[in-house]
Design a protein around this motif. Structure first.
Motif, PDB file in Angstrom:
ATOM      1  N   ILE A  13     -49.537 -36.617 -52.456  1.00 21.13           N
ATOM      2  CA  ILE A  13     -49.079 -37.844 -51.802  1.00 21.13           C
ATOM      3  C   ILE A  13     -47.563 -37.848 -51.857  1.00 21.13           C
ATOM      4  O   ILE A  13     -46.973 -37.696 -52.937  1.00 21.13           O
ATOM      5  N   MET A  14     -46.954 -38.007 -50.676  1.00 22.16           N
ATOM      6  CA  MET A  14     -45.501 -38.056 -50.582  1.00 22.16           C
ATOM      7  C   MET A  14     -45.073 -39.451 -50.141  1.00 22.16           C
ATOM      8  O   MET A  14     -45.719 -40.063 -49.293  1.00 22.16           O
ATOM      9  N   VAL A  15     -43.991 -39.940 -50.723  1.00 19.67           N
ATOM     10  CA  VAL A  15     -43.407 -41.219 -50.348  1.00 19.67           C
ATOM     11  C   VAL A  15     -41.915 -40.997 -50.180  1.00 19.67           C
ATOM     12  O   VAL A  15     -41.259 -40.466 -51.087  1.00 19.67           O
ATOM     13  N   ASN A  16     -41.380 -41.385 -49.023  1.00 20.93           N
ATOM     14  CA  ASN A  16     -39.963 -41.196 -48.709  1.00 20.93           C
ATOM     15  C   ASN A  16     -39.528 -39.748 -48.881  1.00 20.93           C
ATOM     16  O   ASN A  16     -38.441 -39.466 -49.396  1.00 20.93           O
ATOM     17  N   GLY A  17     -40.384 -38.818 -48.489  1.00 22.06           N
ATOM     18  CA  GLY A  17     -40.036 -37.411 -48.553  1.00 22.06           C
ATOM     19  C   GLY A  17     -40.085 -36.791 -49.937  1.00 22.06           C
ATOM     20  O   GLY A  17     -39.676 -35.652 -50.129  1.00 22.06           O
ATOM     21  N   PHE A  32     -54.036 -42.580 -61.460  1.00 26.30           N
ATOM     22  CA  PHE A  32     -53.237 -43.577 -60.751  1.00 26.30           C
ATOM     23  C   PHE A  32     -54.035 -44.777 -60.265  1.00 26.30           C
ATOM     24  O   PHE A  32     -53.465 -45.710 -59.714  1.00 26.30           O
ATOM     25  N   GLY A  33     -55.347 -44.752 -60.452  1.00 28.36           N
ATOM     26  CA  GLY A  33     -56.172 -45.887 -60.051  1.00 28.36           C
ATOM     27  C   GLY A  33     -55.933 -47.069 -60.971  1.00 28.36           C
ATOM     28  O   GLY A  33     -55.551 -46.918 -62.126  1.00 28.36           O
ATOM     29  N   GLU A  34     -56.157 -48.231 -60.441  1.00 21.89           N
ATOM     30  CA  GLU A  34     -55.926 -49.444 -61.219  1.00 21.89           C
ATOM     31  C   GLU A  34     -57.201 -50.263 -61.297  1.00 21.89           C
ATOM     32  O   GLU A  34     -57.460 -51.111 -60.451  1.00 21.89           O
ATOM     33  N   GLY A  35     -58.014 -49.991 -62.278  1.00 18.59           N
ATOM     34  CA  GLY A  35     -59.186 -50.806 -62.518  1.00 18.59           C
ATOM     35  C   GLY A  35     -60.422 -50.389 -61.743  1.00 18.59           C
ATOM     36  O   GLY A  35     -60.575 -49.237 -61.353  1.00 18.59           O
ATOM     37  N   GLU A 111     -58.132 -44.337 -51.239  1.00 18.28           N
ATOM     38  CA  GLU A 111     -57.317 -45.127 -50.310  1.00 18.28           C
ATOM     39  C   GLU A 111     -56.467 -46.150 -51.061  1.00 18.28           C
ATOM     40  O   GLU A 111     -55.292 -46.338 -50.752  1.00 18.28           O
ATOM     41  N   GLN A 112     -57.034 -46.795 -52.062  1.00 16.05           N
ATOM     42  CA  GLN A 112     -56.270 -47.763 -52.854  1.00 16.05           C
ATOM     43  C   GLN A 112     -55.148 -47.077 -53.624  1.00 16.05           C
ATOM     44  O   GLN A 112     -54.056 -47.629 -53.750  1.00 16.05           O
ATOM     45  N   VAL A 113     -55.389 -45.869 -54.130  1.00 12.02           N
ATOM     46  CA  VAL A 113     -54.343 -45.112 -54.819  1.00 12.02           C
ATOM     47  C   VAL A 113     -53.209 -44.821 -53.838  1.00 12.02           C
ATOM     48  O   VAL A 113     -52.027 -45.032 -54.138  1.00 12.02           O
ATOM     49  N   PHE A 114     -53.561 -44.354 -52.639  1.00 12.71           N
ATOM     50  CA  PHE A 114     -52.558 -44.059 -51.624  1.00 12.71           C
ATOM     51  C   PHE A 114     -51.745 -45.302 -51.268  1.00 12.71           C
ATOM     52  O   PHE A 114     -50.515 -45.264 -51.175  1.00 12.71           O
ATOM     53  N   LEU A 115     -52.429 -46.427 -51.073  1.00 13.69           N
ATOM     54  CA  LEU A 115     -51.734 -47.666 -50.706  1.00 13.69           C
ATOM     55  C   LEU A 115     -50.798 -48.138 -51.811  1.00 13.69           C
ATOM     56  O   LEU A 115     -49.727 -48.679 -51.526  1.00 13.69           O
ATOM     57  N   ASN A 116     -51.178 -47.932 -53.064  1.00 14.62           N
ATOM     58  CA  ASN A 116     -50.278 -48.292 -54.167  1.00 14.62           C
ATOM     59  C   ASN A 116     -48.987 -47.484 -54.106  1.00 14.62           C
ATOM     60  O   ASN A 116     -47.905 -48.016 -54.352  1.00 14.62           O
ATOM     61  N   ALA A 118     -47.800 -46.093 -51.308  1.00 17.79           N
ATOM     62  CA  ALA A 118     -47.139 -46.431 -50.051  1.00 17.79           C
ATOM     63  C   ALA A 118     -46.343 -47.742 -50.141  1.00 17.79           C
ATOM     64  O   ALA A 118     -45.383 -47.931 -49.398  1.00 17.79           O
ATOM     65  N   ARG A 119     -46.713 -48.621 -51.052  1.00 22.61           N
ATOM     66  CA  ARG A 119     -45.964 -49.860 -51.234  1.00 22.61           C
ATOM     67  C   ARG A 119     -44.508 -49.594 -51.596  1.00 22.61           C
ATOM     68  O   ARG A 119     -43.638 -50.401 -51.318  1.00 22.61           O
ATOM     69  N   GLY A 120     -44.257 -48.454 -52.215  1.00 29.76           N
ATOM     70  CA  GLY A 120     -42.900 -48.114 -52.631  1.00 29.76           C
ATOM     71  C   GLY A 120     -42.070 -47.464 -51.550  1.00 29.76           C
ATOM     72  O   GLY A 120     -40.904 -47.134 -51.763  1.00 29.76           O
ATOM     73  N   GLN A 121     -42.653 -47.317 -50.363  1.00 28.69           N
ATOM     74  CA  GLN A 121     -41.939 -46.651 -49.271  1.00 28.69           C
ATOM     75  C   GLN A 121     -40.911 -47.585 -48.666  1.00 28.69           C
ATOM     76  O   GLN A 121     -41.174 -48.743 -48.423  1.00 28.69           O
ATOM     77  N   ARG A 122     -39.722 -47.069 -48.440  1.00 30.54           N
ATOM     78  CA  ARG A 122     -38.675 -47.865 -47.805  1.00 30.54           C
ATOM     79  C   ARG A 122     -38.726 -47.652 -46.302  1.00 30.54           C
ATOM     80  O   ARG A 122     -39.180 -46.611 -45.819  1.00 30.54           O
TER      81      ARG A 122
END
Length: 126
Positions: A13-17, A32-35, A111-116, A118-122
């Motif tokens: 998984i890449m975020v902001n390169g 990285f899963g949360e619960g 998908e939830q891991v990915f979205l977590n 992706a929230r940090g993407q600028r």
């Protein structure tokens, strides 16, 4: 994401390169899963599910009600200190008290891991 989980042995998984994580789908969900996700359905004879909701929210602080309809509740149990055994044991002990017909507990999805992440993407500069 379902295809990735079914077909891939390693994911990145890449975020902001920048590479944020690399591993098998199960490794990423575990690390990285949360619960957990809890789905519970009460008997149609039970007119009010408020006591069940109060019990879940009291037993698992920080749980989030995602959906509720026709005797079904969907919770995200956010507390990472809760184990599978604790969650199953708690629901098994009270399922007769709240007329729970069936329930399921599942791990956080890929998908939830990915979205977590992706929230940090600028936003891209234009």
């Amino acid at each position: 994401m379902e295809e990735c989980e079914a077909l891939c042995t390693r994911l990145a998984i890449m975020v902001n390169g920048r590479l944020k994580c690399l591993g098998s789908p199960q490794h990423l969900k575990t690390k990285f899963g949360e619960g957990y996700t809890l789905l519970a359905r009460v008997s149609s004879d039970t007119p009010d599910i408020t006591p069940l909701k109060e019990f879940i929210e009291g037993s698992f602080p920080g749980s989030v009600l995602k959906d509720e309809h026709q005797g079904m509740v969907h919770y995200h149990i956010c507390d990472t200190r809760v184990t599978w055994a604790q969650l199953f044991g708690t629901i098994e002990r009270v399922k007769l008290n709240f007329n729970i017909e069936d329930y399921s507990v599942s791990q956080t999805t890929l998908e939830q891991v990915f979205l977590n992440f992706a929230r940090g993407q600028r936003a891209e500069d234009e």
